[in-house]
Design a protein around this motif. Structure first.
Motif, PDB file in Angstrom:
ATOM      1  N   GLU A  27      -5.037  -6.633  -2.956  1.00 33.64           N
ATOM      2  CA  GLU A  27      -3.710  -6.653  -2.351  1.00 33.64           C
ATOM      3  C   GLU A  27      -2.646  -6.281  -3.374  1.00 33.64           C
ATOM      4  N   LYS A  28      -2.789  -6.828  -4.590  1.00 35.87           N
ATOM      5  CA  LYS A  28      -1.807  -6.534  -5.629  1.00 35.87           C
ATOM      6  C   LYS A  28      -1.827  -5.058  -6.003  1.00 35.87           C
ATOM      7  N   ASP A  29      -3.057  -4.494  -6.106  1.00 36.33           N
ATOM      8  CA  ASP A  29      -3.171  -3.065  -6.411  1.00 36.33           C
ATOM      9  C   ASP A  29      -2.526  -2.224  -5.312  1.00 36.33           C
ATOM     10  N   ASN A  30      -2.730  -2.641  -4.060  1.00 31.79           N
ATOM     11  CA  ASN A  30      -2.138  -1.913  -2.936  1.00 31.79           C
ATOM     12  C   ASN A  30      -0.611  -1.989  -2.974  1.00 31.79           C
ATOM     13  N   GLU A  31      -0.087  -3.161  -3.325  1.00 34.12           N
ATOM     14  CA  GLU A  31       1.362  -3.321  -3.408  1.00 34.12           C
ATOM     15  C   GLU A  31       1.952  -2.429  -4.495  1.00 34.12           C
ATOM     16  N   LEU A  32       1.273  -2.393  -5.656  1.00 31.65           N
ATOM     17  CA  LEU A  32       1.750  -1.540  -6.747  1.00 31.65           C
ATOM     18  C   LEU A  32       1.689  -0.067  -6.345  1.00 31.65           C
ATOM     19  N   LEU A  33       0.606   0.323  -5.667  1.00 27.95           N
ATOM     20  CA  LEU A  33       0.471   1.707  -5.229  1.00 27.95           C
ATOM     21  C   LEU A  33       1.562   2.055  -4.215  1.00 27.95           C
ATOM     22  N   HIS A  34       1.806   1.120  -3.278  1.00 28.02           N
ATOM     23  CA  HIS A  34       2.862   1.353  -2.283  1.00 28.02           C
ATOM     24  C   HIS A  34       4.223   1.496  -2.956  1.00 28.02           C
ATOM     25  N   HIS A  35       4.468   0.649  -3.959  1.00 35.03           N
ATOM     26  CA  HIS A  35       5.746   0.720  -4.687  1.00 35.03           C
ATOM     27  C   HIS A  35       5.896   2.069  -5.388  1.00 35.03           C
ATOM     28  N   ASP A  36       4.809   2.504  -6.065  1.00 40.06           N
ATOM     29  CA  ASP A  36       4.871   3.781  -6.783  1.00 40.06           C
ATOM     30  C   ASP A  36       5.065   4.947  -5.820  1.00 40.06           C
ATOM     31  N   LEU A  37       4.355   4.910  -4.692  1.00 42.49           N
ATOM     32  CA  LEU A  37       4.495   5.991  -3.714  1.00 42.49           C
ATOM     33  C   LEU A  37       5.899   6.021  -3.113  1.00 42.49           C
ATOM     34  N   THR A  38       6.446   4.834  -2.850  1.00 45.52           N
ATOM     35  CA  THR A  38       7.808   4.772  -2.309  1.00 45.52           C
ATOM     36  C   THR A  38       8.819   5.362  -3.281  1.00 45.52           C
ATOM     37  N   ARG A  39       8.679   4.998  -4.559  1.00 43.48           N
ATOM     38  CA  ARG A  39       9.581   5.549  -5.577  1.00 43.48           C
ATOM     39  C   ARG A  39       9.423   7.058  -5.683  1.00 43.48           C
ATOM     40  N   ALA A  40       8.170   7.526  -5.639  1.00 44.84           N
ATOM     41  CA  ALA A  40       7.925   8.972  -5.729  1.00 44.84           C
ATOM     42  C   ALA A  40       8.531   9.703  -4.546  1.00 44.84           C
ATOM     43  N   LEU A  41       8.411   9.112  -3.347  1.00 42.03           N
ATOM     44  CA  LEU A  41       8.981   9.741  -2.154  1.00 42.03           C
ATOM     45  C   LEU A  41      10.496   9.801  -2.239  1.00 42.03           C
ATOM     46  N   GLU A  42      11.116   8.713  -2.698  1.00 41.79           N
ATOM     47  CA  GLU A  42      12.570   8.711  -2.842  1.00 41.79           C
ATOM     48  C   GLU A  42      13.019   9.777  -3.833  1.00 41.79           C
ATOM     49  N   THR A  43      12.299   9.892  -4.952  1.00 43.88           N
ATOM     50  CA  THR A  43      12.640  10.917  -5.941  1.00 43.88           C
ATOM     51  C   THR A  43      12.488  12.303  -5.357  1.00 43.88           C
ATOM     52  N   PHE A  44      11.384  12.506  -4.610  1.00 50.41           N
ATOM     53  CA  PHE A  44      11.163  13.818  -3.982  1.00 50.41           C
ATOM     54  C   PHE A  44      12.284  14.156  -3.011  1.00 50.41           C
ATOM     55  N   ASN A  45      12.678  13.201  -2.176  1.00 48.64           N
ATOM     56  CA  ASN A  45      13.742  13.450  -1.200  1.00 48.64           C
ATOM     57  C   ASN A  45      15.068  13.775  -1.884  1.00 48.64           C
TER      58      ASN A  45
END
Length: 778
Positions: free
Chosen positions: A539-557
């Motif tokens: 669960e913790k790994d998934n949360e970290l991955l979700h956080h990183d993906l969210t940040r990457a998406l925001e940067t991309f946008n």
């Protein structure tokens, strides 16, 4: 919250850990006043502010906080009209500047929103005026020479006087070397003097200010500088009085704004406190907990903040809504007391708005009181035994406890006969259950194991023990009562088999079966705990991955938005050049009468609309919702604002604009340029007065809008500008009158927006003044 629980759980020491990250005296004050509360709304606000603050710092860097002085006494003295030194004004200035810098930091923060923290930041008061008048105080606390003309003149004269005195004394030094004991200029009684030998004192005429202990040296102020020094002394007195006058004026200027200064200093303290909480959270790997509505507690990997992080053992503790009592059994030195304190400390910290030392997803309840009976409170002075001391404290707790209380008992019923102690412990726990209080208790009594199994709302727990290494693990095991390991430990330590066998014979069959059952439960619990741990890691790994993906998406946008805006800007520049060329072509066509005027105006409008606007793509979702609410679709009748004409929507273009059919004219318009007409409005709509677009080769160079209604004046001005452009007029006059200024403001805003206007100004006084505008067209 009662003070005793704060002392027992050493809450001040925890606050001291957080306070290490404070920068300002205002933050120190706020920390000193910090204490647990039971207002859920305020606690949630504290947590939201902390979370938003963390996001801001991660995106924009640290907040520019610095050491500041406590202004409480200084501001009180201003209220009392007491005199202040310039250094005290410097302290006020530093705090005000910090308030400005702090507010500016948050105003310039990017890539993050902070609605809750923003409510606090909005309370900052603009103190630019005060900073302006305090510019006469430098960073060291000295009053600037330029604080007043008189002060500047006095200080310049003092400097000149000092220079003249030094020049004369230097000359006397060189001429009177034989008469001096030292070739230096020294100070006695505030006056510059020469060190003259006693046998030569008559050779240096002047005033004797001092004499050495040996009597061999006289300190003489030469007559040549006496008057100069007198003048300097007088000017210094005048300077002192002038400084006092200026400082009094500063105090009077600041006095009406004392509440604003106090407001800003309080806010600096709030921001500093939040900053300290965040830094503590990062350093200790703490988290912001969720808040339960029903006193439910869920602590994942909870640690005690006062135990060395290198050795502290993290424990899960689940105290759900239906569970009212947990009884922890087991031997001493197993970690039972630390578990009690860890729960209590987590609650105190959370109810004070501090992050707790537990993993993400942890949850706390809200209690109006936390009571504890922990440790040996035997009082020799009161001749109380250990049991009496504990019981006296328990009686006080039972008198005050209610359904909103959390109770922590360490070794409940200890210090007396085991059977009576166990009976008392069970009765006390039953009483607390009847009050619906949350209770966590530790005990040695085996009778309470059966109580935990047989009673509703009660759960057994124990501290695990490592039999292989003969040491406690300090890990809490919920749902499993503690068991005695005495026989097994004795066997491994080498106790004779005969003795062990005889000891085992004294145990009843039921006691033996219970130990076997507990051992089985411990094994199953260990397997479940390991499975839960692995799930939690995933669960913790998934949360970290979700956080990183969210940040990457925001940067991309954000990057995509910048690139699209850049491309649109380039396209806009290209279209602008094309429009200018098209204007020239249309003017030539007009001269040759190849097109009708209204066709030329429409063609120009369409060409101009080719230029895309720079848009903020981050708002697309909001725009889509707005479009849906307005019910725009092909065929809907709309009112085109720029022409005051009705039309119908044809289709939505890819650039987000609508094609609108107005009679024979089709044009592209953004949604801001038209309004949908509701069916019921069509029936009630009165006949609209229309102004025909006509172009005459004899168009006048003046438009008179006096006495015309606002909407009609807009239409007339728009039509007239088109005709003036088609007629190649270079300069025109628009008479709008003065009146209320509404028509005049509309005209000047129109001219400001128009790309065909080169310049405009009010007419000369003899030609109408501010009642008319002379416009030069490109």
């Amino acid at each position: 919250m009662n003070k005793k629980i704060l002392d027992i759980l050493e809450f001040d020491q925890i606050k001291a850990q957080v306070a290490q990250s404070l920068s300002t005296s205002q933050g120190q004050t706020e920390m000193a006043h910090l204490s647990p509360i039971s207002d859920k709304v305020r606690i949630q606000k504290w947590f939201d502010e902390l979370s938003e603050f963390g996001a801001i710092v991660q995106e924009n860097g640290p907040v520019p906080l610095s050491n500041t002085a406590d202004l409480t006494e200084i501001l009180r003295r201003i209220e009392l009209d007491a005199s202040l030194a310039s250094q005290e004004f410097a302290k006020i200035k530093k705090v005000l500047r910090l308030a400005n810098e702090t507010r500016r930091f948050f105003e310039q923060a990017v890539n993050v929103s902070f609605p809750v923290l923003g409510q606090t930041l909005d309370k900052f008061v603009d103190v630019a005026y005060l900073l302006g008048i305090l510019q006469v105080i430098d960073a060291a606390g000295a009053l600037s020479d330029t604080a007043s003309d008189k002060l500047y003149t006095l200080r310049q004269n003092i400097k000149k006087g000092d220079a003249e005195v030094k020049k004369i004394l230097a000359e006397l030094l060189s001429k009177s070397q034989a008469n001096l004991t030292e070739s230096i200029i020294t100070i006695r009684q505030g006056r510059p003097v020469l060190a003259v030998r006693s046998d030569s004192k008559n050779k240096v005429p002047g005033i004797v200010h001092d004499m050495s202990a040996s009597g061999q040296t006289f300190y003489i102020e030469p007559n040549r500088v006496v008057q100069l020094n007198n003048d300097i002394a007088q000017k210094k007195i005048e300077e002192k009085n002038e400084v006092a006058r200026i400082l009094r004026e500063l105090a009077e200027a600041i006095k009406p704004h004392l509440n604003d200064i106090r407001q800003n200093t309080w806010l600096i303290g709030q921001i500093d406190l939040i900053n300290a909480k965040y830094r503590y959270q990062v350093a200790q790997k703490a988290t912001v907990p969720l808040i339960s509505d029903h006193k439910a507690i869920k602590l994942y990997a909870a640690r005690h903040p006062l135990i060395d992080p290198k050795v502290v053992v993290a424990n899960d503790l689940f105290f759900d809504q239906t569970l009212e009592t947990i009884v922890i059994t087991g031997p001493n030195t197993g970690g039972k007391t630390i578990t009690l304190k860890t729960l209590g400390v987590a609650q105190l910290m959370a109810q004070s708005g501090l992050p707790i030392l537990a993993d993400l997803g942890s949850q706390v309840g809200i209690f109006t009181e936390i009571f504890a009976d922990i440790g040996d409170e035997q009082s020799i002075a009161q001749s109380l035994s250990t049991f009496s001391s504990h019981m006296t404290n328990i009686v006080k707790i039972l008198d005050q406890v209610d359904a909103k209380s959390l109770v922590l008992f360490d070794e409940l019923g200890a210090g007396t006969d085991p059977k009576e102690g166990a009976a008392l412990a069970i009765s006390i726990l039953d009483f607390l259950k009847s009050k619906h209080a949350k209770t966590l208790a530790t005990t040695h009594y085996p009778e309470l194991k059966a109580y935990g199994v047989e009673s509703d709302g009660v759960e057994n727990a124990s501290m695990a023990f490592d039999l292989d290494n003969f040491r406690p693990t300090y890990r809490l095991v919920q749902g499993v009562p503690g068991r005695s390991n005495a026989l097994e430990i004795s066997r491994r330590l080498g106790l004779p088999t005969q003795i062990l066998a005889e000891a085992a014979g004294f145990l009843t069959e039921d006691e033996h079966d219970v130990n076997v059952m507990i051992a089985s439960l411990e094994q199953k619990n260990q397997e479940m705990t390991e499975s839960a741990r692995q799930i939690k890691v995933l669960e913790k790994d998934n949360e970290l991955l979700h956080h990183d993906l969210t940040r990457a998406l925001e940067t991309f946008n954000r990057d995509r938005e910048k690139e699209l805006n850049k491309a649109r800007q380039e396209a806009q520049d290209i279209v602008k050049v094309a429009v200018e060329e098209a204007d020239n072509i249309l003017k030539n066509l007009q001269e040759k009468s190849l097109l009708k005027p209204h066709e030329i105006i429409d063609a120009k409008h369409q060409l101009g609309e080719l230029a895309p606007e720079i848009v903020d793509l981050s708002k697309n979702k909001v725009l889509k919702k707005a479009k849906a609410k307005r019910g725009l679709k092909p065929g809907v009748e709309v009112l085109v604002l720029s022409y005051n004409q009705r039309g119908n929507l044809v289709r939505l273009a890819k650039d987000g604009r609508w094609e609108v059919q107005m009679g024979l004219i089709t044009t592209k318009l953004s949604e801001a340029e038209f309004e949908p007409i509701e069916p019921e409005e069509i029936v009630k709509k009165t006949k609209t007065k229309t102004v025909k677009k006509t172009v005459t080769s004899n168009i006048k160079a003046q438009l008179d809008l006096r006495g015309v209604r606002y909407e009609e004046a807009q239409k007339m001005l728009d039509d007239y500008m088109d005709q003036a452009l088609l007629a190649n007029l270079h300069q025109i006059t628009i008479v709008h009158g003065i009146g209320t200024g509404v028509i005049r403001d509309m005209v000047r805003e129109y001219l400001q927006r128009s790309r065909h206007v080169k310049s405009y100004t009010y007419a000369p006084q003899n030609a109408g003044g501010s009642g008319a505008s002379i416009v030069t067209l490109k």
